[in-house]
Design a protein around this motif. Structure first.
Motif, PDB file in Angstrom:
ATOM      1  N   ALA A  92       3.524   9.720  14.832  1.00  0.00           N
ATOM      2  CA  ALA A  92       2.672   9.385  13.686  1.00  0.00           C
ATOM      3  C   ALA A  92       3.387   9.684  12.373  1.00  0.00           C
ATOM      4  N   ALA A  93       4.085  10.815  12.304  1.00  0.00           N
ATOM      5  CA  ALA A  93       4.796  11.184  11.078  1.00  0.00           C
ATOM      6  C   ALA A  93       5.897  10.181  10.756  1.00  0.00           C
ATOM      7  N   VAL A  94       6.651   9.773  11.759  1.00  0.00           N
ATOM      8  CA  VAL A  94       7.720   8.798  11.533  1.00  0.00           C
ATOM      9  C   VAL A  94       7.129   7.462  11.077  1.00  0.00           C
ATOM     10  N   LEU A  95       6.093   6.998  11.774  1.00  0.00           N
ATOM     11  CA  LEU A  95       5.488   5.714  11.417  1.00  0.00           C
ATOM     12  C   LEU A  95       4.820   5.765  10.042  1.00  0.00           C
ATOM     13  N   LEU A  96       4.211   6.892   9.695  1.00  0.00           N
ATOM     14  CA  LEU A  96       3.623   7.024   8.364  1.00  0.00           C
ATOM     15  C   LEU A  96       4.700   7.033   7.279  1.00  0.00           C
ATOM     16  N   ALA A  97       5.827   7.687   7.542  1.00  0.00           N
ATOM     17  CA  ALA A  97       6.920   7.684   6.568  1.00  0.00           C
ATOM     18  C   ALA A  97       7.408   6.251   6.345  1.00  0.00           C
ATOM     19  N   VAL A  98       7.534   5.483   7.426  1.00  0.00           N
ATOM     20  CA  VAL A  98       7.920   4.076   7.308  1.00  0.00           C
ATOM     21  C   VAL A  98       6.851   3.319   6.518  1.00  0.00           C
ATOM     22  N   TYR A  99       5.596   3.590   6.797  1.00  0.00           N
ATOM     23  CA  TYR A  99       4.483   2.945   6.092  1.00  0.00           C
ATOM     24  C   TYR A  99       4.550   3.238   4.583  1.00  0.00           C
ATOM     25  N   PHE A 100       4.800   4.511   4.237  1.00  0.00           N
ATOM     26  CA  PHE A 100       4.858   4.874   2.818  1.00  0.00           C
ATOM     27  C   PHE A 100       6.030   4.175   2.118  1.00  0.00           C
ATOM     28  N   VAL A 101       7.121   3.951   2.824  1.00  0.00           N
ATOM     29  CA  VAL A 101       8.223   3.176   2.249  1.00  0.00           C
ATOM     30  C   VAL A 101       7.807   1.708   2.127  1.00  0.00           C
ATOM     31  N   ALA A 102       7.105   1.202   3.129  1.00  0.00           N
ATOM     32  CA  ALA A 102       6.702  -0.207   3.142  1.00  0.00           C
ATOM     33  C   ALA A 102       5.725  -0.551   2.018  1.00  0.00           C
ATOM     34  N   VAL A 103       4.926   0.402   1.566  1.00  0.00           N
ATOM     35  CA  VAL A 103       3.973   0.107   0.488  1.00  0.00           C
ATOM     36  C   VAL A 103       4.574   0.289  -0.898  1.00  0.00           C
ATOM     37  N   LEU A 104       5.817   0.722  -0.966  1.00  0.00           N
ATOM     38  CA  LEU A 104       6.464   0.859  -2.273  1.00  0.00           C
ATOM     39  C   LEU A 104       6.444  -0.443  -3.077  1.00  0.00           C
ATOM     40  N   PRO A 105       6.709  -1.600  -2.458  1.00  0.00           N
ATOM     41  CA  PRO A 105       6.643  -2.845  -3.254  1.00  0.00           C
ATOM     42  C   PRO A 105       5.279  -3.070  -3.913  1.00  0.00           C
ATOM     43  N   ALA A 106       4.215  -2.687  -3.255  1.00  0.00           N
ATOM     44  CA  ALA A 106       2.886  -2.843  -3.865  1.00  0.00           C
ATOM     45  C   ALA A 106       2.762  -1.943  -5.091  1.00  0.00           C
ATOM     46  N   ASN A 107       3.313  -0.747  -5.005  1.00  0.00           N
ATOM     47  CA  ASN A 107       3.264   0.160  -6.158  1.00  0.00           C
ATOM     48  C   ASN A 107       4.134  -0.351  -7.303  1.00  0.00           C
ATOM     49  N   VAL A 108       5.279  -0.935  -6.975  1.00  0.00           N
ATOM     50  CA  VAL A 108       6.127  -1.539  -8.002  1.00  0.00           C
ATOM     51  C   VAL A 108       5.405  -2.735  -8.623  1.00  0.00           C
ATOM     52  N   SER A 109       4.714  -3.507  -7.804  1.00  0.00           N
ATOM     53  CA  SER A 109       3.958  -4.658  -8.288  1.00  0.00           C
ATOM     54  C   SER A 109       2.900  -4.229  -9.305  1.00  0.00           C
ATOM     55  N   ASN A 110       2.277  -3.081  -9.063  1.00  0.00           N
ATOM     56  CA  ASN A 110       1.300  -2.572 -10.033  1.00  0.00           C
ATOM     57  C   ASN A 110       1.933  -2.412 -11.405  1.00  0.00           C
ATOM     58  N   ILE A 111       3.140  -1.871 -11.419  1.00  0.00           N
ATOM     59  CA  ILE A 111       3.826  -1.622 -12.683  1.00  0.00           C
ATOM     60  C   ILE A 111       4.240  -2.937 -13.334  1.00  0.00           C
ATOM     61  N   VAL A 112       4.923  -3.780 -12.574  1.00  0.00           N
ATOM     62  CA  VAL A 112       5.480  -5.028 -13.104  1.00  0.00           C
ATOM     63  C   VAL A 112       4.381  -5.977 -13.572  1.00  0.00           C
ATOM     64  N   ASN A 113       3.308  -6.074 -12.812  1.00  0.00           N
ATOM     65  CA  ASN A 113       2.237  -7.024 -13.130  1.00  0.00           C
ATOM     66  C   ASN A 113       1.104  -6.417 -13.945  1.00  0.00           C
ATOM     67  N   GLY A 114       1.243  -5.149 -14.317  1.00  0.00           N
ATOM     68  CA  GLY A 114       0.225  -4.518 -15.146  1.00  0.00           C
ATOM     69  C   GLY A 114      -1.117  -4.361 -14.457  1.00  0.00           C
ATOM     70  N   ILE A 115      -1.100  -4.211 -13.128  1.00  0.00           N
ATOM     71  CA  ILE A 115      -2.349  -4.031 -12.379  1.00  0.00           C
ATOM     72  C   ILE A 115      -2.832  -2.595 -12.593  1.00  0.00           C
TER      73      ILE A 115
END
Length: 159
Positions: A92-115
């Protein structure tokens, strides 16, 4: 950043329960695990209850944003449960770490698109800081899962 504060609050609550001798709270790693699991469960349920808040984060080129939000919410809940079960904790820890890396683009999108999200600061500083907090969240996840750093007791001596 709010997610990290939720982890800290959950860990503090687990610490109080540990002081009160609740047996499942264990050591610091265990209390930190409960804090992360609680934050994940809360976030997962929030994904399921208020999906519109999260669909705005999905890039337009991705199909089925509602399904993506539903799946991510279920993954967060499954990850929380997985951390609390000793047999599945490391996976679970390994898969969650991968998940947290995978959602980074969504967090970057918030910044870039002013969400911006209701109830959170509207300044860019908050969203950049939120992005930076992904690193300690990933480290926290690997720590509570027993992945990093490795415990001395689990190392095999080659003497």
């Amino acid at each position: 950043m709010v997610f990290f504060l939720m982890i800290l609050a959950g860990t503090a609550a687990a610490t109080v329960l540990g002081v009160l001798r609740v047996p499942t709270m264990g050591d610091w790693r265990g209390r930190m695990r409960w804090g992360l699991a609680g934050a994940l469960a809360f976030a997962g349920v929030d994904h399921l209850m208020t999906p519109d808040r999260y669909t705005r984060m999905i890039e337009p080129f991705l199909p089925f944003p509602e399904a993506i939000v539903l799946v991510t919410g279920l993954l967060e809940i499954a990850g929380a449960l997985g951390l609390l079960i000793p047999r599945t904790r490391r996976l679970a820890a390994v898969l969650l770490a991968v998940y947290f890396v995978a959602v980074l683009p969504a967090n970057v999108s918030n910044i870039v698109n002013g969400i911006r999200f209701e109830g959170l600061p509207t300044g860019d500083w908050y969203y950049w800081l939120r992005l930076v907090f992904q690193v300690p969240i990933i480290a926290w996840t690997l720590y509570v899962g027993g992945i990093w750093p490795r415990r001395e007791a689990s190392r095999v001596s080659r003497a």
